[in-house]
Design a protein around this motif. Sequence first.
Motif, mmCIF file in Angstrom:
data_model
loop_
_atom_site.group_PDB
_atom_site.id
_atom_site.type_symbol
_atom_site.label_atom_id
_atom_site.label_comp_id
_atom_site.label_asym_id
_atom_site.label_seq_id
_atom_site.Cartn_x
_atom_site.Cartn_y
_atom_site.Cartn_z
ATOM 1 N N ARG A 281 0.828 -1.198 0.000
ATOM 2 C CA ARG A 281 0.000 0.000 0.000
ATOM 3 C C ARG A 281 0.870 1.258 0.000
ATOM 4 O O ARG A 281 0.561 2.240 -0.683
ATOM 5 N N TYR A 282 1.945 1.221 0.737
ATOM 6 C CA TYR A 282 2.884 2.346 0.767
ATOM 7 C C TYR A 282 3.423 2.627 -0.636
ATOM 8 O O TYR A 282 3.486 3.779 -1.074
ATOM 9 N N SER A 283 3.780 1.570 -1.377
ATOM 10 C CA SER A 283 4.291 1.733 -2.741
ATOM 11 C C SER A 283 3.224 2.303 -3.663
ATOM 12 O O SER A 283 3.510 3.157 -4.515
ATOM 13 N N GLU A 284 1.998 1.826 -3.505
ATOM 14 C CA GLU A 284 0.888 2.371 -4.296
ATOM 15 C C GLU A 284 0.740 3.873 -4.073
ATOM 16 O O GLU A 284 0.567 4.649 -5.026
ATOM 17 N N LEU A 285 0.775 4.270 -2.821
ATOM 18 C CA LEU A 285 0.602 5.683 -2.491
ATOM 19 C C LEU A 285 1.764 6.528 -3.008
ATOM 20 O O LEU A 285 1.571 7.661 -3.463
ATOM 21 N N LEU A 286 2.971 5.989 -2.943
ATOM 22 C CA LEU A 286 4.122 6.702 -3.503
ATOM 23 C C LEU A 286 3.910 6.983 -4.985
ATOM 24 O O LEU A 286 4.112 8.107 -5.461
ATOM 25 N N LEU A 287 3.488 5.960 -5.711
ATOM 26 C CA LEU A 287 3.309 6.111 -7.151
ATOM 27 C C LEU A 287 2.165 7.061 -7.497
ATOM 28 O O LEU A 287 2.148 7.657 -8.569
ATOM 29 N N TRP A 311 14.689 0.828 3.546
ATOM 30 C CA TRP A 311 14.176 2.186 3.331
ATOM 31 C C TRP A 311 15.278 3.085 2.779
ATOM 32 O O TRP A 311 15.036 3.912 1.904
ATOM 33 N N GLN A 312 16.499 2.936 3.294
ATOM 34 C CA GLN A 312 17.626 3.719 2.776
ATOM 35 C C GLN A 312 17.826 3.447 1.285
ATOM 36 O O GLN A 312 18.153 4.356 0.504
ATOM 37 N N GLU A 313 17.610 2.204 0.880
ATOM 38 C CA GLU A 313 17.741 1.858 -0.541
ATOM 39 C C GLU A 313 16.656 2.536 -1.375
ATOM 40 O O GLU A 313 16.917 3.020 -2.478
ATOM 41 N N LEU A 314 15.438 2.579 -0.847
ATOM 42 C CA LEU A 314 14.350 3.235 -1.558
ATOM 43 C C LEU A 314 14.637 4.730 -1.719
ATOM 44 O O LEU A 314 14.316 5.331 -2.751
ATOM 45 N N LYS A 315 15.270 5.319 -0.736
ATOM 46 C CA LYS A 315 15.576 6.752 -0.772
ATOM 47 C C LYS A 315 16.500 7.123 -1.934
ATOM 48 O O LYS A 315 16.482 8.276 -2.394
ATOM 49 N N THR A 316 17.280 6.163 -2.406
ATOM 50 C CA THR A 316 18.212 6.481 -3.499
ATOM 51 C C THR A 316 17.466 6.883 -4.776
ATOM 52 O O THR A 316 18.050 7.534 -5.648
ATOM 53 N N GLY A 317 16.214 6.493 -4.882
ATOM 54 C CA GLY A 317 15.426 6.855 -6.067
ATOM 55 C C GLY A 317 14.371 7.894 -5.777
ATOM 56 O O GLY A 317 13.376 8.000 -6.512
ATOM 57 N N LYS A 318 14.598 8.688 -4.733
ATOM 58 C CA LYS A 318 13.556 9.615 -4.281
ATOM 59 C C LYS A 318 13.144 10.640 -5.328
ATOM 60 O O LYS A 318 12.000 11.068 -5.395
ATOM 61 N N ASN A 319 14.103 11.054 -6.191
ATOM 62 C CA ASN A 319 13.767 12.092 -7.162
ATOM 63 C C ASN A 319 12.814 11.606 -8.252
ATOM 64 O O ASN A 319 12.231 12.421 -8.972
ATOM 65 N N HIS A 320 12.654 10.271 -8.377
ATOM 66 C CA HIS A 320 11.646 9.746 -9.300
ATOM 67 C C HIS A 320 10.251 10.278 -8.946
ATOM 68 O O HIS A 320 9.397 10.416 -9.828
ATOM 69 N N LYS A 436 7.860 3.721 -11.836
ATOM 70 C CA LYS A 436 7.122 2.508 -11.495
ATOM 71 C C LYS A 436 8.061 1.307 -11.429
ATOM 72 O O LYS A 436 7.965 0.474 -10.519
ATOM 73 N N GLU A 437 8.974 1.208 -12.388
ATOM 74 C CA GLU A 437 9.899 0.070 -12.415
ATOM 75 C C GLU A 437 10.803 0.061 -11.188
ATOM 76 O O GLU A 437 11.083 -0.989 -10.606
ATOM 77 N N PHE A 438 11.266 1.241 -10.790
ATOM 78 C CA PHE A 438 12.113 1.337 -9.603
ATOM 79 C C PHE A 438 11.353 0.887 -8.357
ATOM 80 O O PHE A 438 11.871 0.110 -7.542
ATOM 81 N N THR A 439 10.128 1.359 -8.205
ATOM 82 C CA THR A 439 9.323 1.009 -7.031
ATOM 83 C C THR A 439 8.981 -0.470 -7.017
ATOM 84 O O THR A 439 9.064 -1.135 -5.976
ATOM 85 N N GLU A 440 8.606 -0.992 -8.157
ATOM 86 C CA GLU A 440 8.235 -2.406 -8.229
ATOM 87 C C GLU A 440 9.438 -3.301 -7.970
ATOM 88 O O GLU A 440 9.334 -4.326 -7.276
#
Length: 458
Positions: A281-287, A311-320, A436-440
């Motif tokens: 759900r968190y990923s859905e809301l991000l997208l 979470w630190q890994e997810l932050k690397t793509g924050k500008n997406h 989307k690809e990064f999040t998935e």
Amino acid sequence: MDEAIQYFIAKCANFNSLKTCVSSEKWACRDRTEPPHPRDILSKAKRNGKVILIFSVNNCHGWHGYVEMLTSPDNQNEAVETCEEIVEDADSPQNIKNVERTQPDTSTENQWRYFKVKWLKNFAEEFGEQCLSSKLTEDIMVNNSPLNKSRNWQEIPKEVGAKLCSLIDTFYAELKEKQQQKLRREREQIPPPFYKSAENVSSDETWRTIVNQVEKNLGKVILACPFGSQRYNLSTPESDTDMFIVYQARTRDILSFNPPKQTIKNSENQQCDYTIHEIYRYSELLLSGDARCVETLFLHEDMVVKGSPEWQELKTGKNHFLNRESLDKYLRDAQGSRGVKQLQKWCQEHPEIAVLPRKMCKLLYVIVRLLQNARDIAVGDDLHVYREDGSPDREVIMTVRQGEFPVQTAWQIIQQLESTILDRKDSVLEKTSDCKEFTESWLLKLRQKDFLSSPLLE
């Protein structure tokens, strides 16, 4: 000696007329072609004792309640915009419905005599159009004629009126009991709160307790952080601690017959505010550009209660996630019916007030905060979730939070921010497939890791 009571039937043109009478506690009668006129009959009855009017709505086939007449019908006209309240006898040529007029009718036969009433029992307020069915009174006779065929303003015998009111009371009590039973069933179905905060517990202990409870009952905590004013460094001593937690459900739980909820929130009666999202759900809301979730990727390090390596890994793509979709979401929240539109409505309703009261300052605080972050995205900057002490953005908002803020200054701030956003909005990129690809990819990697370590494979 028994109190003198007389009972009369009152007919309504439609249900809206009945609701008008319920809210206004006023009714009226009109003279007939020939006497005796209802006003004379009712006034005489009022002088002799208590008068009870039992209401029935045309074509609704039932009885909708009863009132006590408090005043006698008067002899003055009143201007009525929609004269639908009164229905004369069904076979009378004077029967009127939906007659619109804006000026009083001065003809004698059309004069309305108004009087005040007190509702003793009515179904409309709590049960809408439900009423005591006329089938339950079809065997009651009045002067060798069925009660259900009684005409408007017809007097009925005292024993019949008392019996009809008693039937209305009984049916009302039955509806009330069914309503209470339904509420009890609904309350019983409400699950117990996920977390029940204790009184006089420190903030650190509260965080530690809820994080531990999530990991024990739900799965690994990916992120725990505040939301609300604490997240933005805009809190005051009166601010609450609002918790935001992202967790990863266990593979066993996801594949079981009772998968965990994707979102868990506190109920209204709980002291502690929390929102708990599963990573899907968190990923859905991000997208989707959800502001509260996108902001978690730009948190100040002091605002992270627990941040996992994932979470630190997810932050690397924050500008997406700083794209047109997230910008539009900020703008909708800021400018919508709970933002600028609400402020506009208040100002229109209070044109004489030059200073916003505290309640409207709180609304302005939210509007400005959202617009500041929308501006960050529009100008291509990082999202400044945490307002540094002494920064212009923080100074503006904290001044607003103090209350009693000038209306004219408020609109100047809003218009300046909106102007900047509008000038740069077209330069903000649409959400790309890379986002989307990064999040998935991140989501699947977490799922795979947990699946491979799951006892299910042993």
